[in-house]
Design a protein around this motif. Structure first.
Motif: not given
Length: 322
Positions: A23-28, A289-293
């Motif tokens: 998850c790019l958002r969690a990474y960010y 950094f979008p959230m995972t679906e």
């Protein structure tokens, strides 16, 4: 005393790669937005993210306790001290009881406990976990330690001469190397030289086998080869599944290592694509950094509240446990 200024430098590790992939958002939030959250003057939202990123779930908590216990046992044997398995089990149980009480009170928001453990995400989000489930979590730890003490590893460790010991879970401050200008963290649980002169890296696991573990020990092997000046073709690697009583040798040769380096380079390149200033490790805007679906990822994630995914998780989404 002059205070050291910390900088958020770019680095690579297997855990960082996994967060980026999931998850790019969690990474960010984990590597960038929460930076500085330990400071007394940190903004409230940054402080929240920093505390949340430090939380374990019950599975990683059990695994970390096992790793801590095995590390301490190995260090005792390295120093020539005797070890009583029953005492190790008793200390582990007391440790987990203290951890649980600290977490249940959510004391992690105001009090320090111990560096390797902050609290549990299950308590933070008031997840309905039955007592039997918590007891099984302890049983995972107990069984892992029991198998370790009954395995070949105690005799092997006690037989090693001082010069044969390389490392025992030395930590981030020690176990890293540089590859193509990138700092790589690789922390083997156990590394030693066997009686044939070959270096051996060992990674203890409390869960089941899954994709990616081979790359983890290949990274450890590259680190050991570089740090201790061993030819790569001499390094041996092993994954040891403590709760299943299984050992898996991982092929370490030039072909496997070159393939690993390619995958590592691709991972680094993707991480750099989301940076506005690679030289200073400055990320692009949060929108990049979008959230995972995959909501099952959110059900495992410590950031579900700041991401606004609490309701979605509460509506029947359950994590997929490996």
């Amino acid at each position: 005393m002059r205070r050291t200024t910390l900088t958020n430098d770019f680095s690579w590790s297997k855990s960082r790669h996994e967060r980026f992939s999931e998850c790019l958002r969690a990474y960010y939030l984990y590597y960038y937005r929460s930076w500085g959250g330990w400071e007394a003057e940190a903004p409230k939202d940054v402080r929240e993210l920093y505390v949340l990123k430090k939380l374990n779930n019950r599975y990683t908590w059990a695994g970390s306790v096992v790793h801590e216990c095995v590390r301490d046992v190995l260090l005792d044997w390295r120093a020539g001290r005797s070890v009583e398995p029953a005492e190790v089990e008793a200390r582990a149980r007391k440790l987990m009881q203290d951890d649980f009480r600290h977490s249940q009170k959510k004391a992690y928001w105001t009090q320090k406990h111990r560096k390797p453990f902050t609290g549990l995400v299950e308590h933070e989000y008031a997840e309905p976990i039955a007592d039997e489930v918590w007891k099984q979590n302890w049983e995972t730890v107990r069984q892992a330690l029991a198998w370790f003490f009954s395995s070949r590893w105690p005799a092997l460790a006690r037989s090693l001469k001082p010069a044969q010991w390389l490392e025992v879970d030395a930590g981030f401050d020690f176990s890293s190397f540089t590859l193509d200008g990138v700092k790589i963290f690789a922390i083997p649980d156990f590394a030693y030289v066997d009686d044939t002169g070959a270096p051996v890296v060992v990674d203890w696991k409390t869960g089941k086998a899954r994709e990616g573990y081979d790359d983890q020990v290949l990274g450890y092997s590259l680190y050991v080869s570089q740090r201790y000046k061993f030819p790569m073709e001499k390094v041996r690697a092993s994954l040891v599944y403590l709760n299943e009583g299984l050992e898996q040798d991982v092929q370490v040769d030039l072909e496997a290592m070159e393939a690993f380096k390619v995958r590592l380079g691709q991972s680094v390149a993707r991480m750099r694509e989301v940076l506005a200033e690679p030289a200073t490790n400055t990320p692009k805007d949060e929108s990049v950094f979008p959230m995972t679906e995959d909501l099952s990822q959110c059900a495992r994630c410590t950031f579900r509240r700041p991401c606004g995914r609490l309701d979605a998780v509460a509506q029947g989404q359950t994590p997929k446990v490996a």
